[in-house]
Design an enzyme around this catalytic site. Sequence first.
Site, PDB file in Angstrom:
ATOM      1  N   LYS A 187       0.836  -1.210   0.000  1.00 22.60           N
ATOM      2  CA  LYS A 187       0.000   0.000   0.000  1.00 22.60           C
ATOM      3  C   LYS A 187       0.870   1.258   0.000  1.00 22.60           C
ATOM      4  O   LYS A 187       0.524   2.275  -0.617  1.00 22.60           O
ATOM      5  CB  LYS A 187      -0.915  -0.015   1.226  1.00 22.60           C
ATOM      6  CG  LYS A 187      -1.793   1.250   1.411  1.00 22.60           C
ATOM      7  CD  LYS A 187      -2.660   1.528   0.188  1.00 22.60           C
ATOM      8  CE  LYS A 187      -3.822   2.473   0.450  1.00 22.60           C
ATOM      9  NZ  LYS A 187      -3.541   3.671   1.187  1.00 22.60           N
ATOM     10  N   GLU A 194       0.707   6.727  -6.706  1.00 26.96           N
ATOM     11  CA  GLU A 194      -0.412   7.680  -6.784  1.00 26.96           C
ATOM     12  C   GLU A 194       0.102   9.124  -6.813  1.00 26.96           C
ATOM     13  O   GLU A 194      -0.393   9.954  -7.581  1.00 26.96           O
ATOM     14  CB  GLU A 194      -1.332   7.458  -5.587  1.00 26.96           C
ATOM     15  CG  GLU A 194      -2.556   8.347  -5.523  1.00 26.96           C
ATOM     16  CD  GLU A 194      -3.323   8.109  -4.236  1.00 26.96           C
ATOM     17  OE1 GLU A 194      -3.577   9.082  -3.516  1.00 26.96           O
ATOM     18  OE2 GLU A 194      -3.648   6.937  -3.939  1.00 26.96           O
TER      19      GLU A 194
END
Length: 328
Positions: A187, A194
Amino acid sequence: MQIGMYGLGRMGGSMARRLARRGHPPVVWNITPEPFASLVHEGAVAASSLEDLVSRLAPPRFVWLMLPAGEVTEGAVGALGPLLARGDAIIDGGNTHFKDDVRRSRLLEARGIRYVDVGTSGGVFGLERGYCLMVGGPRDAVERLEPILRALSPGRSGIAPTPGREPGTAEEGYLHCGPVGAGHFVKMVHNGIEYGLMQAYAEGFDIMRSATSQALPEGERYSLDLSAIAELWRRGSVVSSWLLDLAARALSKDMDLASFEGRVEDSGEGRWTVQAALDEAVPAEVLSAALYARFRSRKGHTFGEKLLSALRHEFGGHGEARAEEGER
């Protein structure tokens, strides 16, 4: 499956609601009582304290933490440990640093308490779309948790599996990535990527917006409809993505984005990703630049920029260019 959930903010509250709607009404606890009423209305059971939450669960007990990373989660794990017993499990679904997962799991392991880390992506849209879940921890604990992971994840969502790949849970939107810490490690890198994707969109749209600059030859100036271009790129373009969908939404509301100042915070994962790249000696120029761009967004002109301007003046007599209207 019965599960407790501690932390009912934007993500935790929606996750508890999704579980209730899918046949797994959780026992919930939150420091402030505001979220309880609506969740109880949807089938969740409100606990009066963390101790009460644990007492309402049948062994083996699973408690999912959806709290801010750092001291808050650290305190919650410390408070839960003495309340749980061998075979029980703590699941951390926040954005914890993976090294903290490893340390905490070792402390709990001595008492036979399992620790599972779940990197959770989906934001405020997860209630309806589902959550992408990156899981780390002991295989037996993760397998026991699967009914909850299936309920929270988006399922296949109309996305065809990749040809030639052996199908598994990844196609359903969740994956056991490895031992403790692996879920949050994946993550962390996800969020670092991102940063880079968001920065690329931001820079590209800024270039198009600035195509009206008076510094350009008259025949090479373009006044572009950014909202329409974002909408266009959503269809058939190789740069289409959910982030582009969100950019199109924002631009359709206000193409000048006048309600935003441009100050961009970072929640930690980008820094950790760059640090991991340093530890592994992996070049990560784009992700590093995207992180530094966020730092830059929080300042006016820096001392470094002033020195750059002073040096240009000293060696070449260059004056400072005046900002165009709208760039100040």
